[in-house]
Scaffold this active site. Structure first.
Site, PDB file in Angstrom:
ATOM      1  N   HIS A   1      37.028  28.262 -68.745  1.00 25.93           N
ATOM      2  CA  HIS A   1      37.745  28.268 -70.019  1.00 25.93           C
ATOM      3  C   HIS A   1      37.787  29.669 -70.620  1.00 25.93           C
ATOM      4  O   HIS A   1      38.622  29.959 -71.465  1.00 25.93           O
ATOM      5  CB  HIS A   1      37.098  27.303 -71.011  1.00 25.93           C
ATOM      6  CG  HIS A   1      37.124  25.883 -70.548  1.00 25.93           C
ATOM      7  ND1 HIS A   1      38.293  25.186 -70.362  1.00 25.93           N
ATOM      8  CD2 HIS A   1      36.133  25.036 -70.191  1.00 25.93           C
ATOM      9  CE1 HIS A   1      38.018  23.970 -69.925  1.00 25.93           C
ATOM     10  NE2 HIS A   1      36.713  23.853 -69.810  1.00 25.93           N
TER      11      HIS A   1
ATOM     12  N   ARG B   1      30.481  31.116 -63.998  1.00 25.65           N
ATOM     13  CA  ARG B   1      31.126  29.815 -63.824  1.00 25.65           C
ATOM     14  C   ARG B   1      32.527  30.063 -63.296  1.00 25.65           C
ATOM     15  O   ARG B   1      33.330  30.747 -63.931  1.00 25.65           O
ATOM     16  CB  ARG B   1      31.184  29.017 -65.123  1.00 25.65           C
ATOM     17  CG  ARG B   1      31.888  27.658 -64.875  1.00 25.65           C
ATOM     18  CD  ARG B   1      31.700  26.660 -65.981  1.00 25.65           C
ATOM     19  NE  ARG B   1      32.504  26.923 -67.155  1.00 25.65           N
ATOM     20  CZ  ARG B   1      32.660  26.059 -68.156  1.00 25.65           C
ATOM     21  NH1 ARG B   1      32.051  24.885 -68.110  1.00 25.65           N
ATOM     22  NH2 ARG B   1      33.390  26.371 -69.202  1.00 25.65           N
TER      23      ARG B   1
ATOM     24  N   GLU C   1      29.735  16.214 -65.235  1.00 27.75           N
ATOM     25  CA  GLU C   1      30.357  16.074 -66.558  1.00 27.75           C
ATOM     26  C   GLU C   1      31.443  15.003 -66.566  1.00 27.75           C
ATOM     27  O   GLU C   1      32.319  15.014 -67.423  1.00 27.75           O
ATOM     28  CB  GLU C   1      30.896  17.427 -67.051  1.00 27.75           C
ATOM     29  CG  GLU C   1      31.750  18.200 -66.061  1.00 27.75           C
ATOM     30  CD  GLU C   1      32.188  19.583 -66.568  1.00 27.75           C
ATOM     31  OE1 GLU C   1      31.994  19.886 -67.760  1.00 27.75           O
ATOM     32  OE2 GLU C   1      32.753  20.349 -65.768  1.00 27.75           O
TER      33      GLU C   1
ATOM     34  N   ASP D   1      32.510  17.558 -71.974  1.00 26.07           N
ATOM     35  CA  ASP D   1      33.334  16.741 -71.082  1.00 26.07           C
ATOM     36  C   ASP D   1      32.673  15.394 -70.807  1.00 26.07           C
ATOM     37  O   ASP D   1      33.361  14.368 -70.728  1.00 26.07           O
ATOM     38  CB  ASP D   1      33.588  17.481 -69.764  1.00 26.07           C
ATOM     39  CG  ASP D   1      34.761  18.447 -69.890  1.00 26.07           C
ATOM     40  OD1 ASP D   1      35.800  18.040 -70.444  1.00 26.07           O
ATOM     41  OD2 ASP D   1      34.631  19.602 -69.460  1.00 26.07           O
TER      42      ASP D   1
HETATM   43  C1  3PY Z   1      31.121  20.945 -71.248  1.00 28.96           C
HETATM   44  O1  3PY Z   1      30.356  20.718 -72.191  1.00 28.96           O
HETATM   45  O2  3PY Z   1      31.961  20.155 -70.816  1.00 28.96           O
HETATM   46  C2  3PY Z   1      31.038  22.240 -70.589  1.00 28.96           C
HETATM   47  O3  3PY Z   1      31.710  22.457 -69.610  1.00 28.96           O
HETATM   48  C3  3PY Z   1      30.131  23.255 -71.170  1.00 28.96           C
HETATM   49  O4  3PY Z   1      30.779  24.456 -71.239  1.00 28.96           O
HETATM   50 MG    MG Z   2      33.143  21.010 -69.184  1.00 30.20          MG
END
Ligand code: 3PY
Ligand code: MG
Length: 255
Positions: free
Chosen positions: A46, A71, A150, A176
């Site tokens: 992101h 990342r 996630e 997420d």
């Molecule tokens: C999330 O919380 O989904 C993340 O990817 C943290 O950056």
């Molecule tokens: Mg995320």
């Protein structure tokens, strides 16, 4: 700086990492130096970091003796070895939703016979100070892979993902995860996420691997350290800039 992350995790001391979205080496350097974070995470998913900015930022973080975590974008498995070549100590891959995703991720990050990482670790050699033959032997242990859990699919496959040789641990994306578990609302510290975290922690410990997570605040970070998380990324360059600026402006305009 490459070995610092795995060494610290082996000692069982949790790390608190900064999180950088803005592709500016000075920001990462400041967070590693004056702010005193244990590590700095650079985000290509992101955040606006790219390969070029990461290659220029890693040495600035390393100058403070601190490790860099990168990342990569979703499905950006070919970027994994480039990050390690540049001298990152760990790579976080987002949305690893299956054992197959985890296998591809691990293969890109680990040298044969474990994986398929291709040779050319310019920054890794420079920052580890190791001879090429030694780096080749030790890199699989020094450079860590953290698969992001996630989604519901990832939670369902957590034992399989943790069981992949070459996956060193998981990293929870609470935002997420909350969207996935609630069916569409953002509640990264809510009950559903907390229950999932307890399960993920237990499964990770059973697998003898590591677990990291993103945290929005210092207070929450303290709680996560107490719960046993090994790596917590705290807030972000953008969020810290926003809250710092808002707080000072509010003081300036008081009364
Ligand atoms: C999330 O919380 O989904 C993340 O990817 C943290 O950056
Ligand atoms: Mg995320």
């Amino acid at each position: 700086a490459v070995a610092a992350l795995s060494a610290r995790l082996r000692e069982g001391r949790p790390l608190i990492s900064a999180w950088c979205s803005i592709p500016e080496p000075t920001i990462a350097g400041l967070l590693a130096a004056e702010a005193g974070f244990d590590a700095v995470t650079l985000d290509m998913q992101h955040g606006a970091h790219d390969i070029d900015s990461i290659m220029r930022t890693i040495p600035v973080i390393a100058a403070q003796g601190k490790p860099t975590i990168a990342r990569v974008p979703v499905g950006g498995f070919t970027t994994v070895s480039r990050m390690l070549d540049a001298g990152a100590a760990a790579v976080i891959a987002p949305m690893v939703n299956s054992v197959e995703d985890a296998r591809v991720f691990a293969a890109m990050a680990k040298y044969p016979p474990l994986g398929e990482r291709s040779w050319g670790p310019h920054g890794g050699l420079m920052l580890s100070g190791l001879a090429p033959e030694t780096y080749l032997k030790e890199a699989n242990g020094l450079c860590l892979t953290l698969a992001m859990v996630e989604t519901r699919e990832a939670l369902g496959a957590i034992d399989g993902i943790l069981g992949v040789e070459g996956i060193d641990g998981i990293f929870i994306g609470p935002s997420d995860l909350s969207i996935a578990l609630s069916g569409g609302s953002l509640d990264p510290e809510g009950t559903q996420v907390r229950e999932a975290l307890a399960h993920a922690l237990a499964r990770t410990r059973a697998a003898g691997k590591r677990i990291g997570i993103f945290s929005h605040t210092g207070l929450r970070t303290r709680e996560l350290v107490r719960q046993g998380f090994d790596l917590i990324t705290l807030s972000s360059d953008v969020a810290l800039l926003r809250t710092g600026a808002q707080a000072e402006l509010a003081r300036a305009r008081e009364g």
